[in-house]
Design a protein around this motif. Sequence first.
Motif, PDB file in Angstrom:
ATOM      1  N   MET A 168     105.360  29.287  50.945  1.00  0.00           N
ATOM      2  CA  MET A 168     105.779  29.832  52.238  1.00  0.00           C
ATOM      3  C   MET A 168     104.765  29.447  53.317  1.00  0.00           C
ATOM      4  SD  MET A 168     106.898  33.759  52.933  1.00  0.00           S
ATOM      5  CE  MET A 168     107.969  33.617  51.506  1.00  0.00           C
ATOM      6  N   ARG A 169     105.262  29.041  54.466  1.00  0.00           N
ATOM      7  CA  ARG A 169     104.340  28.591  55.510  1.00  0.00           C
ATOM      8  C   ARG A 169     103.447  29.737  55.998  1.00  0.00           C
ATOM      9  NH1 ARG A 169     103.216  23.881  55.030  1.00  0.00           N
ATOM     10  NH2 ARG A 169     102.408  23.795  57.147  1.00  0.00           N
ATOM     11  N   LEU A 170     102.182  29.427  56.182  1.00  0.00           N
ATOM     12  CA  LEU A 170     101.253  30.442  56.686  1.00  0.00           C
ATOM     13  C   LEU A 170     101.670  30.938  58.068  1.00  0.00           C
ATOM     14  CD1 LEU A 170      97.887  28.906  55.502  1.00  0.00           C
ATOM     15  CD2 LEU A 170      98.800  31.126  54.816  1.00  0.00           C
ATOM     16  N   ARG A 171     102.285  30.059  58.854  1.00  0.00           N
ATOM     17  CA  ARG A 171     102.789  30.480  60.171  1.00  0.00           C
ATOM     18  C   ARG A 171     103.783  31.625  60.029  1.00  0.00           C
ATOM     19  NH1 ARG A 171     100.061  29.089  64.685  1.00  0.00           N
ATOM     20  NH2 ARG A 171      99.280  26.989  64.477  1.00  0.00           N
ATOM     21  N   ASP A 172     104.675  31.506  59.022  1.00  0.00           N
ATOM     22  CA  ASP A 172     105.678  32.550  58.799  1.00  0.00           C
ATOM     23  C   ASP A 172     105.043  33.829  58.257  1.00  0.00           C
ATOM     24  OD1 ASP A 172     107.678  30.819  59.636  1.00  0.00           O
ATOM     25  OD2 ASP A 172     108.004  30.025  57.619  1.00  0.00           O
ATOM     26  N   LEU A 173     103.877  33.664  57.646  1.00  0.00           N
ATOM     27  CA  LEU A 173     103.144  34.819  57.111  1.00  0.00           C
ATOM     28  C   LEU A 173     102.169  35.370  58.152  1.00  0.00           C
ATOM     29  CD1 LEU A 173     102.495  33.383  53.531  1.00  0.00           C
ATOM     30  CD2 LEU A 173     104.107  35.188  54.151  1.00  0.00           C
ATOM     31  N   ARG A 174     102.389  35.012  59.400  1.00  0.00           N
ATOM     32  CA  ARG A 174     101.573  35.506  60.529  1.00  0.00           C
ATOM     33  C   ARG A 174     100.079  35.294  60.308  1.00  0.00           C
ATOM     34  NH1 ARG A 174     104.990  39.585  63.505  1.00  0.00           N
ATOM     35  NH2 ARG A 174     107.020  38.795  62.940  1.00  0.00           N
ATOM     36  N   ALA A 175      99.736  34.164  59.717  1.00  0.00           N
ATOM     37  CA  ALA A 175      98.328  33.911  59.390  1.00  0.00           C
ATOM     38  C   ALA A 175      97.479  33.796  60.649  1.00  0.00           C
ATOM     39  CB  ALA A 175      98.213  32.635  58.571  1.00  0.00           C
ATOM     40  N   GLU A 176      96.252  34.281  60.518  1.00  0.00           N
ATOM     41  CA  GLU A 176      95.273  34.155  61.590  1.00  0.00           C
ATOM     42  C   GLU A 176      93.938  33.721  61.003  1.00  0.00           C
ATOM     43  OE1 GLU A 176      96.056  37.431  64.956  1.00  0.00           O
ATOM     44  OE2 GLU A 176      95.374  38.248  63.053  1.00  0.00           O
ATOM     45  N   LEU A 177      93.245  32.850  61.710  1.00  0.00           N
ATOM     46  CA  LEU A 177      91.847  32.564  61.413  1.00  0.00           C
ATOM     47  C   LEU A 177      91.048  33.677  62.068  1.00  0.00           C
ATOM     48  CD1 LEU A 177      92.043  28.764  62.133  1.00  0.00           C
ATOM     49  CD2 LEU A 177      91.476  29.783  59.913  1.00  0.00           C
ATOM     50  N   VAL A 178      90.131  34.262  61.314  1.00  0.00           N
ATOM     51  CA  VAL A 178      89.423  35.429  61.839  1.00  0.00           C
ATOM     52  C   VAL A 178      87.915  35.299  61.695  1.00  0.00           C
ATOM     53  CG1 VAL A 178      91.365  36.999  61.446  1.00  0.00           C
ATOM     54  CG2 VAL A 178      89.663  36.687  59.639  1.00  0.00           C
ATOM     55  N   LYS A 179      87.234  35.994  62.573  1.00  0.00           N
ATOM     56  CA  LYS A 179      85.777  36.043  62.547  1.00  0.00           C
ATOM     57  C   LYS A 179      85.348  37.491  62.320  1.00  0.00           C
ATOM     58  CE  LYS A 179      81.758  34.391  65.028  1.00  0.00           C
ATOM     59  NZ  LYS A 179      81.333  33.699  63.798  1.00  0.00           N
ATOM     60  N   ARG A 180      84.421  37.673  61.395  1.00  0.00           N
ATOM     61  CA  ARG A 180      83.945  39.017  61.084  1.00  0.00           C
ATOM     62  C   ARG A 180      83.158  39.587  62.255  1.00  0.00           C
ATOM     63  NH1 ARG A 180      79.024  40.541  57.748  1.00  0.00           N
ATOM     64  NH2 ARG A 180      79.342  42.728  57.237  1.00  0.00           N
ATOM     65  N   LYS A 181      83.288  40.879  62.419  1.00  0.00           N
ATOM     66  CA  LYS A 181      82.626  41.561  63.521  1.00  0.00           C
ATOM     67  C   LYS A 181      82.068  42.876  62.997  1.00  0.00           C
ATOM     68  CE  LYS A 181      83.907  43.577  67.913  1.00  0.00           C
ATOM     69  NZ  LYS A 181      85.016  44.042  68.725  1.00  0.00           N
ATOM     70  N   THR A 182      80.818  43.148  63.325  1.00  0.00           N
ATOM     71  CA  THR A 182      80.254  44.448  62.955  1.00  0.00           C
ATOM     72  C   THR A 182      79.696  45.086  64.217  1.00  0.00           C
ATOM     73  OG1 THR A 182      78.087  43.514  62.461  1.00  0.00           O
ATOM     74  CG2 THR A 182      79.618  43.676  60.627  1.00  0.00           C
ATOM     75  N   TRP A 183      79.768  46.379  64.281  1.00  0.00           N
ATOM     76  CA  TRP A 183      79.213  47.066  65.432  1.00  0.00           C
ATOM     77  C   TRP A 183      78.792  48.476  65.010  1.00  0.00           C
ATOM     78  CZ3 TRP A 183      84.301  46.426  64.392  1.00  0.00           C
ATOM     79  CH2 TRP A 183      85.145  47.529  64.481  1.00  0.00           C
ATOM     80  N   ASN A 184      78.072  49.099  65.917  1.00  0.00           N
ATOM     81  CA  ASN A 184      77.540  50.416  65.647  1.00  0.00           C
ATOM     82  C   ASN A 184      78.273  51.447  66.492  1.00  0.00           C
ATOM     83  OD1 ASN A 184      75.464  52.581  65.290  1.00  0.00           O
ATOM     84  ND2 ASN A 184      74.480  50.869  64.238  1.00  0.00           N
ATOM     85  N   GLU A 185      78.739  52.476  65.837  1.00  0.00           N
ATOM     86  CA  GLU A 185      79.473  53.508  66.550  1.00  0.00           C
ATOM     87  C   GLU A 185      78.918  54.856  66.134  1.00  0.00           C
ATOM     88  OE1 GLU A 185      83.770  52.643  66.982  1.00  0.00           O
ATOM     89  OE2 GLU A 185      84.002  54.683  66.243  1.00  0.00           O
ATOM     90  N   GLU A 186      78.291  55.531  67.040  1.00  0.00           N
ATOM     91  CA  GLU A 186      77.698  56.847  66.768  1.00  0.00           C
ATOM     92  C   GLU A 186      76.842  56.826  65.506  1.00  0.00           C
ATOM     93  OE1 GLU A 186      81.084  59.360  66.731  1.00  0.00           O
ATOM     94  OE2 GLU A 186      81.482  59.082  68.868  1.00  0.00           O
ATOM     95  N   GLY A 187      76.000  55.786  65.414  1.00  0.00           N
ATOM     96  CA  GLY A 187      75.083  55.673  64.286  1.00  0.00           C
ATOM     97  C   GLY A 187      75.715  55.174  62.995  1.00  0.00           C
ATOM     98  N   GLN A 188      77.014  54.869  63.031  1.00  0.00           N
ATOM     99  CA  GLN A 188      77.702  54.367  61.838  1.00  0.00           C
ATOM    100  C   GLN A 188      77.969  52.872  61.986  1.00  0.00           C
ATOM    101  OE1 GLN A 188      79.329  55.995  59.133  1.00  0.00           O
ATOM    102  NE2 GLN A 188      79.477  58.148  59.686  1.00  0.00           N
TER     103      GLN A 188
END
Length: 115
Positions: free
Chosen positions: A1-21
Amino acid sequence: MRLRDLRAELVKRKTWNEEGQQREGFVAVASIAEADGLFFLCPKCFEMNGGEVGTHRVLCWFVGKVPDDVDPKPGRWIPAGTGIDDITFVGPAAASVLLTSGCNWHGFVRNGDAS
Ligand SMILES: [Zn+2]
């Protein structure tokens, strides 16, 4: 099945701090060079459900882009190609994708296709 049809996305990991977490997430990016992973609808469940509704997504991190202790683990893949339409996971590490829980989909990402 085409990745386009599977709504594929190239993604970049993101981390952040929220109220000490420490929080984790990811954002869509335009190219494999920028990406840390590939995110797409599970082809097995997409077919079983007849579409996106009720279908979970698969996240594959790339080798050397994300620390080994970050979920989902332990798999890491090496991407080749230029983008969503021709991305292929190549060796020498495991080239196939095996989900070890849920639907247990086992397949390959080759030339913009997941099957
Ligand atoms: Zn599935």
